[in-house]
Design a protein around this motif. Sequence first.
Motif, PDB file in Angstrom:
ATOM      1  N   VAL A  32       7.964  -3.819  -3.900  1.00 11.13           N
ATOM      2  CA  VAL A  32       7.585  -2.717  -3.038  1.00 11.13           C
ATOM      3  C   VAL A  32       8.689  -2.396  -2.044  1.00 11.13           C
ATOM      4  CG1 VAL A  32       6.009  -1.995  -1.213  1.00 11.13           C
ATOM      5  CG2 VAL A  32       5.126  -3.142  -3.240  1.00 11.13           C
TER       6      VAL A  32
ATOM      7  N   GLN B 175       2.679   8.048 -13.831  1.00 14.06           N
ATOM      8  CA  GLN B 175       1.260   8.004 -13.492  1.00 14.06           C
ATOM      9  C   GLN B 175       0.480   8.738 -14.583  1.00 14.06           C
ATOM     10  OE1 GLN B 175      -0.010   6.460 -10.756  1.00 14.06           O
ATOM     11  NE2 GLN B 175       2.003   5.905  -9.922  1.00 14.06           N
TER      12      GLN B 175
ATOM     13  N   TYR C 185       0.837  -1.200   0.000  1.00 16.59           N
ATOM     14  CA  TYR C 185       0.000   0.000   0.000  1.00 16.59           C
ATOM     15  C   TYR C 185       0.872   1.250   0.000  1.00 16.59           C
ATOM     16  CZ  TYR C 185      -4.189  -2.755   1.014  1.00 16.59           C
ATOM     17  OH  TYR C 185      -5.242  -3.645   0.938  1.00 16.59           O
ATOM     18  N   LYS C 186       0.329   2.320  -0.552  1.00 15.71           N
ATOM     19  CA  LYS C 186       1.032   3.589  -0.539  1.00 15.71           C
ATOM     20  C   LYS C 186       1.077   4.135   0.889  1.00 15.71           C
ATOM     21  CE  LYS C 186      -0.468   4.735  -5.236  1.00 15.71           C
ATOM     22  NZ  LYS C 186      -1.246   5.676  -6.084  1.00 15.71           N
TER      23      LYS C 186
ATOM     24  N   GLU D 194       5.452   2.301 -11.149  1.00 14.91           N
ATOM     25  CA  GLU D 194       4.770   3.430 -10.501  1.00 14.91           C
ATOM     26  C   GLU D 194       5.440   4.782 -10.730  1.00 14.91           C
ATOM     27  OE1 GLU D 194       1.697   3.195  -8.398  1.00 14.91           O
ATOM     28  OE2 GLU D 194       1.766   1.455  -9.697  1.00 14.91           O
TER      29      GLU D 194
ATOM     30  N   GLU E 222      -3.958   0.945  -2.479  1.00 12.82           N
ATOM     31  CA  GLU E 222      -3.104  -0.169  -2.889  1.00 12.82           C
ATOM     32  C   GLU E 222      -2.095   0.274  -3.942  1.00 12.82           C
ATOM     33  OE1 GLU E 222      -4.952  -4.055  -3.599  1.00 12.82           O
ATOM     34  OE2 GLU E 222      -6.853  -3.120  -3.015  1.00 12.82           O
ATOM     35  N   GLU E 223      -0.888  -0.307  -3.863  1.00 17.23           N
ATOM     36  CA  GLU E 223       0.096  -0.148  -4.932  1.00 17.23           C
ATOM     37  C   GLU E 223      -0.280  -1.085  -6.067  1.00 17.23           C
ATOM     38  OE1 GLU E 223       2.518   1.906  -5.120  1.00 17.23           O
ATOM     39  OE2 GLU E 223       3.392   2.319  -3.161  1.00 17.23           O
ATOM     40  N   SER E 224      -0.012  -0.669  -7.296  1.00 12.95           N
ATOM     41  CA  SER E 224      -0.361  -1.505  -8.443  1.00 12.95           C
ATOM     42  C   SER E 224       0.754  -2.460  -8.824  1.00 12.95           C
ATOM     43  CB  SER E 224      -0.707  -0.636  -9.656  1.00 12.95           C
ATOM     44  OG  SER E 224       0.406   0.149 -10.033  1.00 12.95           O
ATOM     45  N   LYS E 225       1.957  -2.274  -8.254  1.00 12.64           N
ATOM     46  CA  LYS E 225       3.059  -3.170  -8.609  1.00 12.64           C
ATOM     47  C   LYS E 225       3.091  -4.366  -7.684  1.00 12.64           C
ATOM     48  CE  LYS E 225       6.224  -0.047  -6.160  1.00 12.64           C
ATOM     49  NZ  LYS E 225       7.383   0.824  -6.290  1.00 12.64           N
TER      50      LYS E 225
END
Length: 798
Positions: A120, A473, A88-89, A470, A112-115
């Motif tokens: 992360v 964007q 998560y960010k 990421e 949520e992070e997309s990667k």
Amino acid sequence: MNLKKVNFLRKSFILLASITLLFFTTAYAQTGAIRGSIKNAINNEVLPSVTVIIQGTAIGVLSDFDGNYSLEKLKPGFYNLEFKYIGYKSKVVYEVQVTNSKPSIIDVELEEESKNIAEVEVKASTFYKPQESPVSLRTIGVSEIKRNPGGNRDISKVIQSLPGVASTVSFRNDIIIRGGAPNENKFYLDGIEIPNINHFATQGSTGGPVGLINVDFVKEVDFYSGAFPTNRGNALSSVFDFKFKDGRTDRVGASLTLGSSDLATIIEGPINKKTTFIASYRRSYLQFLFKAIGLSFLPEYNDFQFKVRTKIDDKNEITIIGIGAIDDFSLNLDANETEDQKYQLQVLPVFGQSNYTIGANYKRFRTNGFSTLVISRNYLNNTTEKYPDNDETKPILLQYSSKEIENKIRVENTNLVKGYKFNYGISLESATYTNDTYNNTPFGIIDYTSELNFFRYAMFAQTSKGYLKERLQLSLGVRADANTYSSNMNNLLEQFSPRFSASYAISDKISVNANVGKYFQTPAYTVLGYRNANGDLLNKNVKYISNTQSVLGFEYNTLSNLKFTVEGFYKLYENYPMIVTSGDTIPLANLGVDFGVVGDRPVAGLTQGRSYGLEFLAQQKLQKGFYGIVAFTLVRSEFQNKRQEYIASTWDNRYILSLTGGKIFKRNWEVGAKLRVSGGAPYTPFDLANSSTITNYDINPQGSLDFSRLNANRLENFYQLDVRVDKKYNFKNFAFNIFLDIQNLTGFVYQLQPNFLLDRDANGNAQVDPNDPTKYKTKLINNPIGNTLPAIGLIIEW
């Protein structure tokens, strides 16, 4: 600074010191707590084992199985909280105030992070930047609002510390964003639109002298000066998205605020295990102070607001918001001695205003998203009247009565699918506008009655995605608006509004951000509803006003609560109404900074305009007790006149500098200061010959503007220094805050446009011009502002 002002300031400081000493002898150390819950921003699922750390310390906890956390036994003061969770960010919440009177509730939603999780690296993102609006967005915390020097706990004054923001040099709250008019701003409370955030609002615009929102309700404010999300329509210059805090969950509590102009009280607490409430009432006492010191006008305002939130279950919640005001502006006919008092009584009308907004926001969460249903209603009732010499036995000069009523519904869906974030929806609203006007002007009598009923509707969609781990964007959105007022505005494709945002992180600290978009706004009801004496609508030729914007910016984030940004912008306006007023034709974009009504005139055509500039920002969030903002803006604002020549608009300040900073000391002392410097704004001079004519002056005793020389003159440069001192005390069952806020510490006197008035004889009688018996003998006198305004306030929470 003269001796009288020095003595006044000295007495204010002595009073502050005396009260401080009294409480210092009785206050003693206490501890407080920060508590809250942490959930997924998309599906509302609880997040266990989230790391919660007080920034700059080793103090921290993990959220429990239900996503709750608690930091106990904290000394009263301000803390920055960091939230970190794998996948998560990360997020930072700034300046959480801890007192012993109640726990500070900080509920957080993480994105949520997309990667992939393997890629992360958990880092604290000190400045939040959404994919949809990577530029031109500032988030303002409640502590920044409350402590702002000279801000008087008013958001319209607080944002003057930010780049691109100008204001009129007076006691009004007109907000001018990047060279745009005050009527180009839109406001939302927890997703519910409200037409105005000021008392004594100017109909057809959004300004007024006193803020309507009680800042003790505010959790934070997202301020967009560009790159508007597609679900926020009908705005050309800015969008304000207020987030109200929830009521207390543990017990019923209250607070009392005694300010320089009003008294406010708040009560909050739980209704049951699922529902909380918070409500306030505020009443002014300015009318008593103004009468005591001999001012010729007596403003009185009352406002109320409330929020009720029910968490039906883990997947369903509903929020109900209400806000409203009752305003009265009367004249003090006994204050009739000086030239300035006589002038004010001659020109100021008597008016009353009431308004409210009430709405509900229902949210239902799903596995990969949520749906939102927003229903609201807002109402405005505005009345004005003016008699010659304030003598009601004489034929009336102005009698105005108008209502605006809107009923709105908006449905949205937000989904997260394979790293793509989608937001889409529709909106529908019914609009009712009534107007009954009689206005005797030097250019003829305006006498009509009008009623409008029509619908607005819109569709919108936006998708966002992160690429290159990421670092890149991207966000693409479209919106289309239409209404049933006329065939000119009833085609969605004619108001097709695309927008695109991009942000690329060159490194962890440096990024380049950009946005391009086209935005539309309906002309004000005062324009749409104007009729002639026969009842014919005269302005059916108007269209949606459009604004095509381009923004390019660079950001340097030190990752230690300090960032630097540079942004360049260009705005192109089209289809701005040209109205007929005072015997001439001018762009409507030049009006909106006075009391009364804007736009109720015939439209003679449409014109275009432009504003462009460069902004610099250095912002230090709270770090080791220090905070500050340096903002500098170069801006030009121009509109075409009736000869299609670009000339400076009323909002063309050219440059704006704002320096704001402060320090939190031990024992809960805090000192802050704000310096504002700006170029002088253009203004239109009087037509002295026509204004002096006896028949004209008897109808309009403040002079007529010479619009053939629109904005030909310019005021001098302006500056103001404000300071503020706060002292907070914590007792066993309550907290106490006393503050001294001084506006214009140096007593700088600023000359506004001169006042036009009669050159009376020694007995106060009007004199006829000896060279022309059809005219009065008149003169121009200076119109200075610049009093030093110290104010002491008290805030008690229990």
